[in-house]
Design a protein around this motif. Structure first.
Motif, PDB file in Angstrom:
ATOM      1  N   ARG A 188       0.760  -1.219   0.038  1.00 39.85           N
ATOM      2  CA  ARG A 188      -0.051  -0.103  -0.233  1.00 39.85           C
ATOM      3  C   ARG A 188       1.023   1.119  -0.177  1.00 39.85           C
ATOM      4  N   VAL A 189       0.792   2.130  -1.078  1.00 36.10           N
ATOM      5  CA  VAL A 189       1.312   3.332  -1.108  1.00 36.10           C
ATOM      6  C   VAL A 189       0.490   4.390  -1.393  1.00 36.10           C
ATOM      7  N   GLU A 190      -0.136   5.163  -0.355  1.00 38.15           N
ATOM      8  CA  GLU A 190      -1.338   6.043  -0.729  1.00 38.15           C
ATOM      9  C   GLU A 190      -1.468   7.065   0.514  1.00 38.15           C
ATOM     10  N   ALA A 191      -2.357   8.066  -0.072  1.00 35.62           N
ATOM     11  CA  ALA A 191      -2.649   9.120   0.906  1.00 35.62           C
ATOM     12  C   ALA A 191      -4.127   8.762   1.336  1.00 35.62           C
ATOM     13  N   ALA A 192      -4.465   8.445   2.518  1.00 36.69           N
ATOM     14  CA  ALA A 192      -5.752   7.936   2.847  1.00 36.69           C
ATOM     15  C   ALA A 192      -6.350   8.891   3.970  1.00 36.69           C
ATOM     16  N   GLN A 193      -7.715   9.154   4.082  1.00 36.91           N
ATOM     17  CA  GLN A 193      -8.326   9.938   4.824  1.00 36.91           C
ATOM     18  C   GLN A 193      -8.781   9.083   6.172  1.00 36.91           C
ATOM     19  N   ARG A 194      -8.820   9.702   7.633  1.00 39.29           N
ATOM     20  CA  ARG A 194      -9.692   8.915   8.205  1.00 39.29           C
ATOM     21  C   ARG A 194     -10.034  10.080   9.244  1.00 39.29           C
ATOM     22  N   THR A 195     -10.932   9.894  10.275  1.00 36.67           N
ATOM     23  CA  THR A 195     -11.423  10.635  11.427  1.00 36.67           C
ATOM     24  C   THR A 195     -10.696  10.491  12.428  1.00 36.67           C
ATOM     25  N   ALA A 196     -10.065  11.446  13.004  1.00 32.99           N
ATOM     26  CA  ALA A 196      -9.056  11.503  14.099  1.00 32.99           C
ATOM     27  C   ALA A 196      -9.689  12.205  15.513  1.00 32.99           C
ATOM     28  N   SER A 197      -9.207  11.742  16.484  1.00 28.92           N
ATOM     29  CA  SER A 197      -9.792  12.105  17.825  1.00 28.92           C
ATOM     30  C   SER A 197      -8.736  12.823  18.472  1.00 28.92           C
ATOM     31  N   GLY A 198      -8.908  14.139  19.056  1.00 23.33           N
ATOM     32  CA  GLY A 198      -7.884  15.050  19.642  1.00 23.33           C
ATOM     33  C   GLY A 198      -7.881  14.594  21.268  1.00 23.33           C
ATOM     34  N   PRO A 199      -6.921  15.233  21.781  1.00 23.38           N
ATOM     35  CA  PRO A 199      -6.867  15.058  23.243  1.00 23.38           C
ATOM     36  C   PRO A 199      -7.811  15.462  24.187  1.00 23.38           C
ATOM     37  N   ASP A 200      -8.881  16.226  23.553  1.00 26.00           N
ATOM     38  CA  ASP A 200      -9.973  16.793  24.467  1.00 26.00           C
ATOM     39  C   ASP A 200     -11.373  16.287  23.622  1.00 26.00           C
ATOM     40  N   GLY A 201     -11.261  15.482  23.060  1.00 22.44           N
ATOM     41  CA  GLY A 201     -12.661  14.755  22.369  1.00 22.44           C
ATOM     42  C   GLY A 201     -12.746  15.314  21.059  1.00 22.44           C
ATOM     43  N   ALA A 204     -11.823  15.251  13.951  1.00 23.24           N
ATOM     44  CA  ALA A 204     -11.647  16.132  12.575  1.00 23.24           C
ATOM     45  C   ALA A 204     -10.981  14.999  11.262  1.00 23.24           C
ATOM     46  N   THR A 205     -11.287  15.198  10.393  1.00 26.94           N
ATOM     47  CA  THR A 205     -10.648  14.509   9.299  1.00 26.94           C
ATOM     48  C   THR A 205      -9.271  14.921   8.850  1.00 26.94           C
ATOM     49  N   VAL A 206      -8.279  14.005   8.988  1.00 25.50           N
ATOM     50  CA  VAL A 206      -7.029  14.017   8.846  1.00 25.50           C
ATOM     51  C   VAL A 206      -6.525  13.219   7.518  1.00 25.50           C
ATOM     52  N   THR A 207      -5.391  13.416   7.028  1.00 23.58           N
ATOM     53  CA  THR A 207      -4.718  12.536   5.982  1.00 23.58           C
ATOM     54  C   THR A 207      -3.741  11.927   6.333  1.00 23.58           C
ATOM     55  N   ASP A 208      -3.560  10.625   6.185  1.00 27.46           N
ATOM     56  CA  ASP A 208      -2.258   9.834   6.369  1.00 27.46           C
ATOM     57  C   ASP A 208      -1.484   9.339   4.981  1.00 27.46           C
ATOM     58  N   ASN A 209      -0.127   9.533   4.994  1.00 30.52           N
ATOM     59  CA  ASN A 209       0.678   8.834   4.154  1.00 30.52           C
ATOM     60  C   ASN A 209       0.771   7.401   4.521  1.00 30.52           C
ATOM     61  N   VAL A 210       0.537   6.542   3.731  1.00 30.59           N
ATOM     62  CA  VAL A 210       0.742   5.135   4.135  1.00 30.59           C
ATOM     63  C   VAL A 210       1.673   4.533   3.145  1.00 30.59           C
ATOM     64  N   ILE A 211       2.609   3.945   3.563  1.00 32.10           N
ATOM     65  CA  ILE A 211       3.803   3.102   2.840  1.00 32.10           C
ATOM     66  C   ILE A 211       3.955   1.584   3.347  1.00 32.10           C
ATOM     67  N   ALA A 212       3.398   0.825   2.906  1.00 32.74           N
ATOM     68  CA  ALA A 212       3.587  -0.577   3.182  1.00 32.74           C
ATOM     69  C   ALA A 212       4.106  -1.510   2.377  1.00 32.74           C
ATOM     70  N   LEU A 213       5.664  -2.087   2.578  1.00 33.32           N
ATOM     71  CA  LEU A 213       6.261  -2.699   1.567  1.00 33.32           C
ATOM     72  C   LEU A 213       6.659  -4.279   2.317  1.00 33.32           C
ATOM     73  N   ARG A 214       6.387  -5.112   1.405  1.00 34.35           N
ATOM     74  CA  ARG A 214       6.978  -6.470   1.771  1.00 34.35           C
ATOM     75  C   ARG A 214       8.380  -6.678   1.157  1.00 34.35           C
ATOM     76  N   ARG A 215       9.331  -7.309   1.908  1.00 36.40           N
ATOM     77  CA  ARG A 215      10.816  -7.600   1.450  1.00 36.40           C
ATOM     78  C   ARG A 215      10.605  -8.835   0.988  1.00 36.40           C
ATOM     79  N   ALA A 216      10.922  -8.835  -0.441  1.00 38.21           N
ATOM     80  CA  ALA A 216      10.934 -10.176  -0.957  1.00 38.21           C
ATOM     81  C   ALA A 216      11.448 -10.147  -2.439  1.00 38.21           C
ATOM     82  N   ASP A 217      12.210 -10.953  -2.707  1.00 39.47           N
ATOM     83  CA  ASP A 217      12.901 -10.819  -4.171  1.00 39.47           C
ATOM     84  C   ASP A 217      11.639 -11.187  -5.254  1.00 39.47           C
ATOM     85  N   ARG A 218      11.900 -10.552  -5.961  1.00 38.87           N
ATOM     86  CA  ARG A 218      10.701 -10.703  -7.107  1.00 38.87           C
ATOM     87  C   ARG A 218      11.284 -11.492  -8.359  1.00 38.87           C
TER      88      ARG A 218
END
Length: 218
Positions: A188-201, A204-218
């Motif tokens: 997974r290599v993407e920018a994804a939105q989610r609903t986040a909760s702050g320290p006082d409840g 807000a909608t925020v965006t995360d950059n997600v990089i998930a890579l598996r180590r394996a010879d092709r």
């Protein structure tokens, strides 16, 4: 300052000098919940060994330990690590998780891991971030997973409210890592939105950059 047995003192490294006072001041109870992307991506994985980089109060580490993972969790703050150890003992998870003090800008624990997780490893301290993430990649075992999750937007409660800040894209970060494409499979290599909760409840909608890579010879 750090005091040695002979009474001499030396200045703390920059990262420790920032994060140790930060956690000493911040005594707000933590949610105990894992980061959402981590929980989603690991939901169907077979538990193995994991390195949690910059573990903070241990939300991810303790959740993973509770799922059967053998966790090595590192942070530069002794204060926050003591809190995490106390939570591990309270929840009966000390056999599955080890908390180690480590300045990741200098080194990472030895060994290889089935999962290496770097969640929101942003810091106001100037550290060689690409170098840290390359070390993280080198710590991934064959067929293991490297998971990097970064902020791609600023939440209303964030310490950084600079309107001119530019967040790198997932592709920017991946390119700077310089990993050999023949040895890494993108999951997974993407920018994804989610609903986040702050320290006082707050919510807000925020965006995360997600990089998930598996180590394996092709």
């Amino acid at each position: 300052m750090t005091t040695h047995e002979d009474g001499s003192t030396v200045p703390r490294p920059a990262s420790e000098s920032f994060w140790e006072p930060h956690y000493q001041r911040n005594i707000r109870p933590w949610s105990g919940l894992p980061n959402a992307v981590l929980a989603d991506i690991t939901a169907d994985l077979t538990p193995g060994s994991v390195l949690d980089i910059g573990c903070g109060e241990g939300g991810d580490a303790l959740w993973l330990a509770g799922k059967g993972w053998k966790v090595t969790a590192v942070d530069v703050s002794a204060t926050v690590l003591e809190r995490a150890r106390a939570q591990a003992a309270e929840r009966g998870l000390t056999a599955n998780v080890t908390f180690e003090k480590c300045d990741v800008s200098q080194s990472l624990p030895n060994g290889s891991f089935d999962l290496v997780s770097a969640q929101y490893s942003h810091t106001p301290i100037d550290i060689p971030r690409e170098q840290v993430l390359r070390r993280a990649a080198e710590s991934v075992a064959m067929q293991g997973l490297l998971l990097i999750v970064d902020h791609a937007s600023t939440a209303p409660w964030s310490w950084n409210q600079d309107p001119d800040v530019r967040f790198p894209t997932p592709q920017d970060t991946l390119e700077k890592l310089g990993l050999d494409e023949n040895h890494w499979q993108p999951i997974r290599v993407e920018a994804a939105q989610r609903t986040a909760s702050g320290p006082d409840g707050q919510r807000a909608t925020v965006t995360d950059n997600v990089i998930a890579l598996r180590r394996a010879d092709r």
